[in-house]
Design a protein around this motif. Structure first.
Motif, PDB file in Angstrom:
ATOM      1  N   ARG A  45       0.611  -1.244   0.479  1.00  0.00           N
ATOM      2  CA  ARG A  45      -0.311   0.505  -0.238  1.00  0.00           C
ATOM      3  C   ARG A  45       1.002   1.682  -0.021  1.00  0.00           C
ATOM      4  N   SER A  46       2.231   1.228  -0.730  1.00  0.00           N
ATOM      5  CA  SER A  46       2.973   1.948  -0.258  1.00  0.00           C
ATOM      6  C   SER A  46       2.443   3.365  -1.724  1.00  0.00           C
ATOM      7  N   LYS A  47       1.572   2.581  -2.788  1.00  0.00           N
ATOM      8  CA  LYS A  47       1.530   3.389  -3.882  1.00  0.00           C
ATOM      9  C   LYS A  47      -0.163   3.144  -3.849  1.00  0.00           C
ATOM     10  N   THR A  48      -1.057   3.796  -3.922  1.00  0.00           N
ATOM     11  CA  THR A  48      -2.717   3.432  -4.082  1.00  0.00           C
ATOM     12  C   THR A  48      -3.233   4.832  -5.249  1.00  0.00           C
ATOM     13  N   CYS A  49      -4.284   4.056  -5.722  1.00  0.00           N
ATOM     14  CA  CYS A  49      -5.425   4.815  -6.168  1.00  0.00           C
ATOM     15  C   CYS A  49      -7.174   4.264  -6.204  1.00  0.00           C
ATOM     16  N   VAL A  50      -8.173   5.456  -6.373  1.00  0.00           N
ATOM     17  CA  VAL A  50      -9.025   5.047  -5.339  1.00  0.00           C
ATOM     18  C   VAL A  50      -9.650   4.805  -6.947  1.00  0.00           C
ATOM     19  N   VAL A  51     -10.655   3.284  -7.505  1.00  0.00           N
ATOM     20  CA  VAL A  51     -11.293   3.392  -8.512  1.00  0.00           C
ATOM     21  C   VAL A  51     -12.765   2.877  -8.379  1.00  0.00           C
ATOM     22  N   THR A  52     -13.582   3.928  -8.635  1.00  0.00           N
ATOM     23  CA  THR A  52     -14.809   3.422  -8.894  1.00  0.00           C
ATOM     24  C   THR A  52     -15.588   3.181 -10.140  1.00  0.00           C
ATOM     25  N   LEU A  53     -16.364   1.698 -10.060  1.00  0.00           N
ATOM     26  CA  LEU A  53     -16.810   0.626 -11.311  1.00  0.00           C
ATOM     27  C   LEU A  53     -17.844   1.015 -10.604  1.00  0.00           C
ATOM     28  N   LYS A  54     -18.827   1.426 -12.185  1.00  0.00           N
ATOM     29  CA  LYS A  54     -19.759   1.280 -12.396  1.00  0.00           C
ATOM     30  C   LYS A  54     -20.792   0.371 -13.333  1.00  0.00           C
ATOM     31  N   GLY A  55     -21.722   0.263 -13.072  1.00  0.00           N
ATOM     32  CA  GLY A  55     -23.284  -0.256 -13.961  1.00  0.00           C
ATOM     33  C   GLY A  55     -23.148  -0.224 -15.518  1.00  0.00           C
ATOM     34  N   ASP A  56     -22.820   1.129 -15.644  1.00  0.00           N
ATOM     35  CA  ASP A  56     -23.075   1.580 -17.046  1.00  0.00           C
ATOM     36  C   ASP A  56     -22.468   1.251 -18.097  1.00  0.00           C
ATOM     37  N   LEU A  64     -15.668   2.680 -15.981  1.00  0.00           N
ATOM     38  CA  LEU A  64     -14.775   3.514 -14.662  1.00  0.00           C
ATOM     39  C   LEU A  64     -15.119   4.729 -14.691  1.00  0.00           C
ATOM     40  N   GLU A  65     -14.163   4.983 -13.376  1.00  0.00           N
ATOM     41  CA  GLU A  65     -13.234   6.426 -13.219  1.00  0.00           C
ATOM     42  C   GLU A  65     -12.242   6.099 -12.184  1.00  0.00           C
ATOM     43  N   LEU A  66     -11.268   6.451 -12.445  1.00  0.00           N
ATOM     44  CA  LEU A  66      -9.318   6.859 -11.918  1.00  0.00           C
ATOM     45  C   LEU A  66      -9.381   7.951 -11.430  1.00  0.00           C
ATOM     46  N   GLU A  67      -9.168   8.113  -9.751  1.00  0.00           N
ATOM     47  CA  GLU A  67      -8.934   9.579  -9.115  1.00  0.00           C
ATOM     48  C   GLU A  67      -7.866   9.987  -9.886  1.00  0.00           C
ATOM     49  N   PRO A  68      -7.841  11.814 -10.347  1.00  0.00           N
ATOM     50  CA  PRO A  68      -6.945  12.209 -10.942  1.00  0.00           C
ATOM     51  C   PRO A  68      -4.910  11.207 -10.927  1.00  0.00           C
ATOM     52  N   GLY A  69      -5.233  11.311  -9.356  1.00  0.00           N
ATOM     53  CA  GLY A  69      -3.374  10.821  -9.217  1.00  0.00           C
ATOM     54  C   GLY A  69      -2.658   9.201  -9.825  1.00  0.00           C
ATOM     55  N   ALA A  71      -2.305   8.006 -12.263  1.00  0.00           N
ATOM     56  CA  ALA A  71      -1.281   7.571 -13.089  1.00  0.00           C
ATOM     57  C   ALA A  71      -0.022   8.052 -12.703  1.00  0.00           C
ATOM     58  N   ALA A  72      -0.235   8.584 -11.748  1.00  0.00           N
ATOM     59  CA  ALA A  72       1.135   9.102 -11.030  1.00  0.00           C
ATOM     60  C   ALA A  72       1.498   8.066 -10.266  1.00  0.00           C
ATOM     61  N   ALA A  73       1.024   7.554  -9.254  1.00  0.00           N
ATOM     62  CA  ALA A  73       0.909   6.586  -8.953  1.00  0.00           C
ATOM     63  C   ALA A  73       1.451   5.419  -9.307  1.00  0.00           C
ATOM     64  N   LEU A  74       0.777   4.557 -10.429  1.00  0.00           N
ATOM     65  CA  LEU A  74       0.107   3.091 -10.962  1.00  0.00           C
ATOM     66  C   LEU A  74       0.543   3.689 -12.432  1.00  0.00           C
ATOM     67  N   PRO A  75       1.342   3.837 -13.093  1.00  0.00           N
ATOM     68  CA  PRO A  75       1.460   4.043 -14.650  1.00  0.00           C
ATOM     69  C   PRO A  75       0.320   2.958 -15.205  1.00  0.00           C
ATOM     70  N   PHE A  76       0.620   1.981 -14.929  1.00  0.00           N
ATOM     71  CA  PHE A  76      -0.337   1.325 -16.106  1.00  0.00           C
ATOM     72  C   PHE A  76      -1.848   1.784 -16.371  1.00  0.00           C
ATOM     73  N   THR A  77      -1.967   2.159 -15.463  1.00  0.00           N
ATOM     74  CA  THR A  77      -3.347   2.894 -15.004  1.00  0.00           C
ATOM     75  C   THR A  77      -3.799   3.905 -15.957  1.00  0.00           C
ATOM     76  N   LYS A  78      -2.840   4.059 -16.073  1.00  0.00           N
ATOM     77  CA  LYS A  78      -3.630   5.279 -17.654  1.00  0.00           C
ATOM     78  C   LYS A  78      -3.892   4.313 -18.596  1.00  0.00           C
ATOM     79  N   ASP A  79      -3.840   3.080 -18.770  1.00  0.00           N
ATOM     80  CA  ASP A  79      -4.308   2.635 -20.119  1.00  0.00           C
ATOM     81  C   ASP A  79      -5.480   2.215 -20.159  1.00  0.00           C
ATOM     82  N   ILE A  80      -6.210   2.352 -18.356  1.00  0.00           N
ATOM     83  CA  ILE A  80      -7.443   1.466 -18.036  1.00  0.00           C
ATOM     84  C   ILE A  80      -8.454   2.216 -18.733  1.00  0.00           C
ATOM     85  N   ALA A  81      -9.549   1.526 -19.693  1.00  0.00           N
ATOM     86  CA  ALA A  81     -10.541   2.735 -20.305  1.00  0.00           C
ATOM     87  C   ALA A  81     -11.984   2.257 -19.455  1.00  0.00           C
TER      88      ALA A  81
END
Length: 232
Positions: A45-56, A64-69, A71-81
């Motif tokens: 848990r040294s690097k964290t990111c909040v992800v909101t999963l939706k049913g739409d 889904l929605e990723l909090e703004p930080g 991509a900086a904390a976990l670079p691979f999340t920039k590819d998540i759509a």
């Protein structure tokens, strides 16, 4: 086709249909359970990111929605759509083409693990539970005293939030500890399923369970128990 073969075939088709329905229900239940806020993190848990999963539904998958930080904390999340359920028990965070960025499976209630080759394991945990654990961890940091059941102090320890590898953190003994504790010489600690674990470099582990918010008793219990108390 003989009547007997026809009956057997019909029974087999009914069984297959039943299994397909059960699989669909399992996937539907998992989708429902996953909707909400989750913490995506490294194992410690040294690097964290909040992800909101939706049913739409979107053209890429489920929204889904990723909090703004993130991509900086976990670079691979920039590819998540988007996200989706694959098979019976795989939660996939995927790119715009539907390809997997990382696949998660549940390892215990509310906690999922996923592996990225060359990077390691990541954790997807219910956000409220993750923040509760973080709060519990914060409350553990600081000076402790290990005492006998009669109240006699036998050692002072300092629990830190300095990472020591995996999910463990550094612990330091103060001078003049009881011989048994000095011989054990714990160097790491962590919280695990409601227990406080102290671990030595040799691999020995002492387990403590909370009596209340400020007192932890070594388990299994003994006639001369060891108890951990906050900063005495």
């Amino acid at each position: 086709m003989t009547p007997r073969v026809g009956i057997a075939l019909a029974a087999l088709l009914a069984l297959v249909a039943g299994l397909d329905q059960a699989r669909a229900q399992d996937a539907s239940t998992l989708k429902k359970d996953m909707i909400g806020q989750w913490e995506l993190s490294t194992t410690e848990r040294s690097k964290t990111c909040v992800v909101t999963l939706k049913g739409d539904t979107t053209p890429q998958g489920l929204k889904l929605e990723l909090e703004p930080g993130c991509a900086a904390a976990l670079p691979f999340t920039k590819d998540i759509a988007a996200w989706s359920i694959k098979g019976l028990d795989i939660v996939r965070l995927q790119d715009a083409t539907g390809g997997p960025v990382i696949d998660f499976t549940e390892v215990e209630s509310g906690i999922l693990e996923g592996l990225r080759q060359g990077e390691g394991i990541y954790i997807l945990q219910n956000l409220a539970a993750a923040r509760s654990l973080a709060k519990s961890m914060d409350q553990m940091i600081g000076d402790w005293s290990m005492v006998r059941g009669n109240g006699q102090a036998i050692c002072g320890l300092t629990l830190t939030n300095t990472e020591a590898g995996g999910d463990n953190f550094q612990v330091f003994l103060k001078p003049k500890c009881d011989a048994a504790v000095a011989a054990f010489a714990p160097t790491q600690w962590r919280l695990d399923h409601g227990q406080m674990l102290l671990m030595s470099q040799s691999g020995e582990t002492w387990q403590f369970e909370a009596d209340d918010n400020a007192q932890w008793r070594r388990v299994p219990d003994s006639a001369d128990p060891l108890i951990m108390l906050r900063g005495q």
